[in-house]
Write an enzyme that holds these catalytic residues in place. Structure first.
Site, PDB file in Angstrom:
ATOM      1  N   SER A 189       0.931  -1.221  -0.174  1.00 15.86           N
ATOM      2  CA  SER A 189       0.064   0.043   0.030  1.00 15.86           C
ATOM      3  C   SER A 189       0.897   1.137   0.014  1.00 15.86           C
ATOM      4  O   SER A 189       2.138   0.996   0.368  1.00 15.86           O
ATOM      5  CB  SER A 189      -0.934   0.056   1.173  1.00 15.86           C
ATOM      6  OG  SER A 189      -1.747   1.107   1.132  1.00 15.86           O
ATOM      7  N   ASP A 190       0.371   2.250  -0.447  1.00 16.26           N
ATOM      8  CA  ASP A 190       1.088   3.759  -0.502  1.00 16.26           C
ATOM      9  C   ASP A 190       0.043   4.766  -0.410  1.00 16.26           C
ATOM     10  O   ASP A 190      -1.132   4.797  -0.784  1.00 16.26           O
ATOM     11  CB  ASP A 190       1.931   3.791  -1.936  1.00 16.26           C
ATOM     12  CG  ASP A 190       2.575   4.882  -1.582  1.00 16.26           C
ATOM     13  OD1 ASP A 190       3.410   5.135  -0.557  1.00 16.26           O
ATOM     14  OD2 ASP A 190       2.911   5.934  -2.613  1.00 16.26           O
TER      15      ASP A 190
END
Length: 192
Positions: free
Chosen positions: A68-69
């Site tokens: 995730s970012d």
């Protein structure tokens, strides 16, 4: 089937616990590199994908790797994690009294019973800040680990008092849109 979160983020760890699916953490050591030839949304997806791929390549067996970012988009530029407290102050002064977007991407790389699958998506939430004076910004930056937060703030912390309203998913701002994660996990974990 193992579920592995490829993140060192305390916030993502706490959000994954809300889903009530057993998981472990293996931190990705992939560098976050932005490609200026892509949109911010594509860049965010690329980073989450490479985080997941880094951990996927270190593991084996049936597994789901979640990368995730989160980035803050303001005036068509990225406000990532500030490198210094001074940079954090500059970011927050820019955001004061303004609206911005928070983009959180997820990439899931899945190996299940001899087959490989990929799931990639992102979510966008618009955040509106009240005016924040210099004293309030200085106090926030002094008392918090702002260099670990995209845009130098955490809505789930005391800073939430400066957020006038949001349009979208609260969990996207915190760092993991848990409904999106759960809906994808469901497809691979719970055979019908």
């Amino acid at each position: 089937m193992k579920v592995i979160l490829a993140s060192a983020s305390k916030r993502r760890y706490e959000l994954m616990n809300l889903i009530k699916v057993p998981f472990e953490v293996i931190v990705s050591d992939e560098d976050e590199v932005y490609d200026k030839n892509k949109t911010l949304y594509e860049q965010c997806l690329d980073i989450s994908y490479h985080k997941a791929l880094n951990v996927y390549n270190k593991t084996s067996g049936n597994r789901i790797i979640i990368g995730s970012d989160t980035i803050v988009k303001f005036n068509n530029k990225v406000l990532g994690k500030p490198k210094t407290k001074e940079e954090a102050k500059i970011m927050l002064k820019e955001l004061s009294g303004q609206k911005h977007e928070v983009i959180t991407s997820i990439s899931m790389l899945i190996w299940k019973d001899g087959k490989y699958y990929e799931e990639k998506a992102y979510d966008v939430t618009v955040v509106y800040f009240d005016n924040i004076d210099d004293f309030e910004i200085d106090k926030w930056v002094l008392e918090n680990d702002v260099c670990d937060m995209a845009g130098a703030y955490g809505i789930q912390e005391e800073f939430g008092k400066f957020v006038r309203k949001i349009e979208g998913n609260y969990y996207t701002i915190v760092g993991l849109p848990i409904n999106m994660v759960y809906q994808i996990l469901k497809k691979y974990l719970f055979d019908k």
